[in-house]
Design a protein around this motif. Structure first.
Motif, PDB file in Angstrom:
ATOM      1  N   ALA A 165      52.936  22.157 -96.066  1.00 60.53           N
ATOM      2  CA  ALA A 165      52.167  21.811 -94.904  1.00 60.53           C
ATOM      3  C   ALA A 165      53.261  20.810 -94.156  1.00 60.53           C
ATOM      4  O   ALA A 165      53.238  20.992 -92.818  1.00 60.53           O
ATOM      5  CB  ALA A 165      51.118  20.762 -95.571  1.00 60.53           C
ATOM      6  N   SER A 166      53.926  19.987 -94.703  1.00 57.81           N
ATOM      7  CA  SER A 166      54.874  19.261 -93.806  1.00 57.81           C
ATOM      8  C   SER A 166      56.145  19.902 -93.070  1.00 57.81           C
ATOM      9  O   SER A 166      56.330  19.735 -92.249  1.00 57.81           O
ATOM     10  CB  SER A 166      55.470  18.020 -94.591  1.00 57.81           C
ATOM     11  N   THR A 167      56.512  20.831 -93.990  1.00 64.37           N
ATOM     12  CA  THR A 167      57.312  21.839 -93.341  1.00 64.37           C
ATOM     13  C   THR A 167      56.998  22.704 -91.958  1.00 64.37           C
ATOM     14  O   THR A 167      57.648  22.653 -91.030  1.00 64.37           O
ATOM     15  CB  THR A 167      57.911  22.806 -94.495  1.00 64.37           C
ATOM     16  N   LEU A 168      55.713  23.271 -92.397  1.00 68.67           N
ATOM     17  CA  LEU A 168      55.109  23.640 -91.102  1.00 68.67           C
ATOM     18  C   LEU A 168      54.746  22.942 -89.897  1.00 68.67           C
ATOM     19  O   LEU A 168      55.047  23.228 -88.650  1.00 68.67           O
ATOM     20  CB  LEU A 168      53.664  24.319 -91.597  1.00 68.67           C
ATOM     21  N   HIS A 169      54.551  21.463 -90.329  1.00 66.82           N
ATOM     22  CA  HIS A 169      54.312  20.682 -89.007  1.00 66.82           C
ATOM     23  C   HIS A 169      55.690  20.301 -88.461  1.00 66.82           C
ATOM     24  O   HIS A 169      55.944  20.448 -87.145  1.00 66.82           O
ATOM     25  CB  HIS A 169      53.644  19.287 -89.764  1.00 66.82           C
ATOM     26  N   ARG A 170      56.728  20.051 -89.284  1.00 68.93           N
ATOM     27  CA  ARG A 170      58.127  20.215 -88.626  1.00 68.93           C
ATOM     28  C   ARG A 170      58.406  21.391 -87.838  1.00 68.93           C
ATOM     29  O   ARG A 170      59.473  20.992 -86.718  1.00 68.93           O
ATOM     30  CB  ARG A 170      59.275  19.911 -89.844  1.00 68.93           C
ATOM     31  N   LEU A 171      58.003  22.392 -88.197  1.00 68.89           N
ATOM     32  CA  LEU A 171      58.474  23.594 -87.270  1.00 68.89           C
ATOM     33  C   LEU A 171      57.541  23.538 -85.957  1.00 68.89           C
ATOM     34  O   LEU A 171      57.625  24.917 -85.408  1.00 68.89           O
ATOM     35  CB  LEU A 171      58.345  24.743 -88.319  1.00 68.89           C
ATOM     36  N   GLY A 172      56.753  22.918 -85.956  1.00 67.35           N
ATOM     37  CA  GLY A 172      55.897  22.740 -84.674  1.00 67.35           C
ATOM     38  C   GLY A 172      54.478  23.280 -84.734  1.00 67.35           C
ATOM     39  O   GLY A 172      53.488  23.293 -83.937  1.00 67.35           O
ATOM     40  N   ALA A 173      53.996  23.552 -85.859  1.00 64.86           N
ATOM     41  CA  ALA A 173      52.416  23.854 -86.231  1.00 64.86           C
ATOM     42  C   ALA A 173      51.765  22.576 -86.183  1.00 64.86           C
ATOM     43  O   ALA A 173      52.116  21.731 -86.615  1.00 64.86           O
ATOM     44  CB  ALA A 173      52.538  24.613 -87.549  1.00 64.86           C
ATOM     45  N   HIS A 174      50.417  22.796 -85.842  1.00 64.80           N
ATOM     46  CA  HIS A 174      49.295  21.855 -85.810  1.00 64.80           C
ATOM     47  C   HIS A 174      48.497  22.056 -87.358  1.00 64.80           C
ATOM     48  O   HIS A 174      47.851  22.973 -87.309  1.00 64.80           O
ATOM     49  CB  HIS A 174      48.378  21.764 -84.735  1.00 64.80           C
ATOM     50  N   VAL A 175      48.543  21.234 -88.287  1.00 67.10           N
ATOM     51  CA  VAL A 175      48.497  21.405 -89.621  1.00 67.10           C
ATOM     52  C   VAL A 175      47.342  20.553 -90.067  1.00 67.10           C
ATOM     53  O   VAL A 175      47.388  19.182 -89.896  1.00 67.10           O
ATOM     54  CB  VAL A 175      49.465  21.226 -90.760  1.00 67.10           C
ATOM     55  N   THR A 176      46.198  21.259 -90.608  1.00 64.40           N
ATOM     56  CA  THR A 176      44.908  20.362 -90.995  1.00 64.40           C
ATOM     57  C   THR A 176      44.921  20.804 -92.591  1.00 64.40           C
ATOM     58  O   THR A 176      44.671  21.765 -92.900  1.00 64.40           O
ATOM     59  CB  THR A 176      43.659  20.756 -90.249  1.00 64.40           C
ATOM     60  N   VAL A 177      44.865  19.538 -93.270  1.00 65.71           N
ATOM     61  CA  VAL A 177      44.817  19.704 -94.768  1.00 65.71           C
ATOM     62  C   VAL A 177      43.587  19.359 -95.233  1.00 65.71           C
ATOM     63  O   VAL A 177      42.835  18.433 -94.787  1.00 65.71           O
ATOM     64  CB  VAL A 177      46.020  18.795 -95.367  1.00 65.71           C
ATOM     65  N   VAL A 178      42.881  19.931 -96.266  1.00 67.75           N
ATOM     66  CA  VAL A 178      41.731  19.625 -96.985  1.00 67.75           C
ATOM     67  C   VAL A 178      42.261  19.936 -98.445  1.00 67.75           C
ATOM     68  O   VAL A 178      42.723  20.758 -99.017  1.00 67.75           O
ATOM     69  CB  VAL A 178      40.634  20.641 -96.567  1.00 67.75           C
ATOM     70  N   ASP A 179      41.480  18.749 -99.129  1.00 68.82           N
ATOM     71  CA  ASP A 179      41.811  18.984-100.679  1.00 68.82           C
ATOM     72  C   ASP A 179      40.419  18.035-101.326  1.00 68.82           C
ATOM     73  O   ASP A 179      40.284  16.969-100.736  1.00 68.82           O
ATOM     74  CB  ASP A 179      43.192  18.268-101.051  1.00 68.82           C
ATOM     75  N   PRO A 180      39.903  18.679-102.316  1.00 69.93           N
ATOM     76  CA  PRO A 180      38.679  17.952-102.798  1.00 69.93           C
ATOM     77  C   PRO A 180      39.039  16.485-103.543  1.00 69.93           C
ATOM     78  O   PRO A 180      38.171  15.746-103.617  1.00 69.93           O
ATOM     79  CB  PRO A 180      38.312  18.731-103.948  1.00 69.93           C
ATOM     80  N   ALA A 181      40.202  16.166-103.962  1.00 75.99           N
ATOM     81  CA  ALA A 181      40.502  14.831-104.704  1.00 75.99           C
ATOM     82  C   ALA A 181      41.728  14.105-104.061  1.00 75.99           C
ATOM     83  O   ALA A 181      41.927  13.079-104.253  1.00 75.99           O
ATOM     84  CB  ALA A 181      40.850  15.301-106.164  1.00 75.99           C
ATOM     85  N   ALA A 182      42.832  14.950-103.570  1.00 75.36           N
ATOM     86  CA  ALA A 182      43.862  14.461-103.152  1.00 75.36           C
ATOM     87  C   ALA A 182      44.125  13.811-101.549  1.00 75.36           C
ATOM     88  O   ALA A 182      45.222  13.432-101.417  1.00 75.36           O
ATOM     89  CB  ALA A 182      45.010  15.389-103.351  1.00 75.36           C
ATOM     90  N   THR A 183      43.136  13.916-100.984  1.00 78.81           N
ATOM     91  CA  THR A 183      43.217  13.644 -99.470  1.00 78.81           C
ATOM     92  C   THR A 183      43.853  12.268 -99.262  1.00 78.81           C
ATOM     93  O   THR A 183      44.558  12.164 -98.388  1.00 78.81           O
ATOM     94  CB  THR A 183      41.931  13.955 -98.891  1.00 78.81           C
ATOM     95  N   ASP A 184      43.380  11.440 -99.959  1.00 81.35           N
ATOM     96  CA  ASP A 184      43.639   9.967 -99.492  1.00 81.35           C
ATOM     97  C   ASP A 184      45.065   9.608-100.006  1.00 81.35           C
ATOM     98  O   ASP A 184      45.732   9.204 -99.335  1.00 81.35           O
ATOM     99  CB  ASP A 184      42.824   8.852-100.445  1.00 81.35           C
ATOM    100  N   ASN A 185      45.552  10.390-101.094  1.00 81.24           N
ATOM    101  CA  ASN A 185      46.877  10.183-101.561  1.00 81.24           C
ATOM    102  C   ASN A 185      47.940  10.806-100.457  1.00 81.24           C
ATOM    103  O   ASN A 185      48.845  10.200-100.106  1.00 81.24           O
ATOM    104  CB  ASN A 185      47.189  10.872-102.978  1.00 81.24           C
ATOM    105  N   ALA A 186      47.419  11.975 -99.917  1.00 75.60           N
ATOM    106  CA  ALA A 186      48.288  12.825 -99.064  1.00 75.60           C
ATOM    107  C   ALA A 186      48.221  11.953 -97.635  1.00 75.60           C
ATOM    108  O   ALA A 186      49.321  11.997 -96.948  1.00 75.60           O
ATOM    109  CB  ALA A 186      47.719  14.115 -98.859  1.00 75.60           C
TER     110      ALA A 186
END
Length: 459
Positions: free
Chosen positions: A364-385
């Motif tokens: 996800a972070s690599t995609l962001h660095r390459l210019g993508a707009h990345v939206t992440v979803v996770d049932p448990a790890a969102t706060d840590n991420a």
């Protein structure tokens, strides 16, 4: 969620026929390993004192809250606290006075700028405890450490402790799988006791009495072998995962299907199908740093050539992340700038909120660095991420993350992601394109719903 029941409590029973009372246990370090061990041992009927220098963590656990995600553990913490058998403290002096068997469960992360394990926390915990040990006691290492650590710590403990040689050291490596840690503690597939005396073995057998009574196999060995068991097991597992991912690379070059290849291999009982699963690869706080530390230590000992293959195991694993990014870029037409990507998953594996060395967030972070707009979803790890990657966007559920997406990429195989409705997702996205980084979806179903489906190692 499955209901996890504990083996029957150990009611004040020492070694068979000894007539001794059950040992009182301390657990030094209340992170993932330590908190799980302390809680489960209390549920088994032992008097347990958890110890940590982090007062906030101690307060959280004492109030009945588990500071990380692990199925079944919050309920057991409540049970253990209500029984009166579990307490927490920041005092090593109190721990030394209280305990007969002291389990050291602190972390051994990778050193900054090196592949070596960082043993500062282990050394500090053992030194602090030893300074207060005034009677016979057993100190038991559970942390994953380089071979030779136990011998060094034995000398340290006996030199620092007022009780001197009355304090012995043993090693009891842990084999917890995140998401299954409670069952792995209460019903382990084996117990390994690295000891230097019959007394140490007896103390460990007493400390694991209820588990042994349930039929858990016990392997008794020397300190060195016990240290090696964990890193050897993790190295074997990492090798198996990277092997099938290496075959995925070959399949991509030849037009083969790695999933059918893995299926065919799995019928060979010499190989088996467990963990012969292609995809994005391994991460977390254990496998990556453990295989690197093992290779580093082997080189220190002059036997680096014996484990040279671990460097390639690590390299294959890292290449899978880069290849996943490539697949997203290919679906997007080659240029990621401005592309909206829905990233399903942040934790390194399902049923965990652990994001340490998580392949999902790396992608996800690599995609962001390459210019993508990345939206992440996770049932448990969102706060840590979010704390570690504030540059990314986050959503509450998969449909929200997919709103207007040009490409969807599945990065952690949570059950709710496996069972997504391709039609419902298709109504949310701008383009029906998906990269299945974990081989968790049915390509026939998704393609039938009009999705362009790609996965590592598949045509």
């Amino acid at each position: 969620m499955a209901v996890i029941t504990a083996p029957e409590p150990a009611v004040a029973a020492g070694p068979a026929g000894s007539g001794e009372a059950a040992p009182r246990l301390t657990v030094i370090g209340t992170g993932y390993l330590g908190a799980t061990h302390a809680i489960c041992m209390a549920v088994l009927g032992f008097d347990v004192l958890g110890v940590d220098t982090d007062a906030e963590k101690i307060e959280t656990l004492s109030s009945g809250e588990v500071p990380f995600f692990e199925p079944g553990l919050p309920e057991l913490l409540t049970k253990a606290l209500e029984s009166g058998r579990l307490r927490f403290t920041t005092s090593f002096a109190e721990a030394a006075e209280f305990g007969d068997v002291h389990f050291v469960c602190v972390g051994t992360p990778q050193q900054q700028g090196s592949d070596a394990a960082d043993l500062r926390y282990v050394d500090s915990a053992v030194t602090e405890l030893a300074a207060h040990l005034r009677r016979r006691a057993l100190v038991v290492g559970k942390s994953t450490v380089p071979v030779g650590t136990a011998a060094r710590l034995t000398e340290l403990v006996q030199r620092v402790a007022p009780a001197g040689n009355g304090v012995e050291l043993a090693w009891n490596p842990e084999f917890l799988r995140e998401g299954y840690a409670v069952d792995d503690t209460l019903r382990p597939d084996r117990l390994v006791f690295g000891v230097s005396s019959d007394w140490a073995e007896e103390r460990l057998r007493a400390a694991f009495g209820p588990v042994i009574a349930q039929g858990a196999p016990v392997v008794v060995t020397d300190l060195t072998t016990a240290e090696l068991v964990k890193v050897a097991a993790n190295s074997f597992l990492a090798t198996k995962i990277s092997y099938i991912n290496a075959m995925a690379e070959v399949c991509e070059a030849t037009g083969g299907d790695v999933t059918r290849l893995a299926e065919a291999l799995s019928y060979d009982d010499r190989i088996g199908g467990r963990f012969l699963k292609p995809g994005l690869g391994f991460g977390g706080g254990c496998l990556p740093k453990d295989i690197r530390a093992f290779a580093y230590r082997a080189e220190e000992l002059g036997v680096g050539q014996a484990v040279t293959f671990l460097r390639e195991v690590d390299a294959i694993n890292k290449r899978r992340r880069a290849r996943t990014v490539d697949l997203v870029a290919e679906l997007a037409g080659g240029d990621l700038r401005g592309v909206r990507v829905a990233a399903l998953g942040a934790a390194f594996k399902p049923n965990s909120d652990d994001i340490r060395d998580a392949p999902a967030l790396d992608v996800a972070s690599t995609l962001h660095r390459l210019g993508a707009h990345v939206t992440v979803v996770d049932p448990a790890a969102t706060d840590n991420a979010r704390r570690n990657h504030p540059e990314l966007s986050y959503a509450a559920d998969a449909l929200s993350a997919a709103e207007g997406a040009d490409v969807v990429v599945l990065l952690t195989e949570w059950s709710e992601f496996r069972h997504l409705d391709p039609e419902a997702m298709g109504a949310a996205v701008a383009h029906r394109r998906i990269v299945d980084g974990r081989h968790a979806l049915d390509p026939v179903q998704w393609r039938a719903a009009g999705w362009e489906y790609r996965a590592l190692g598949r045509p």
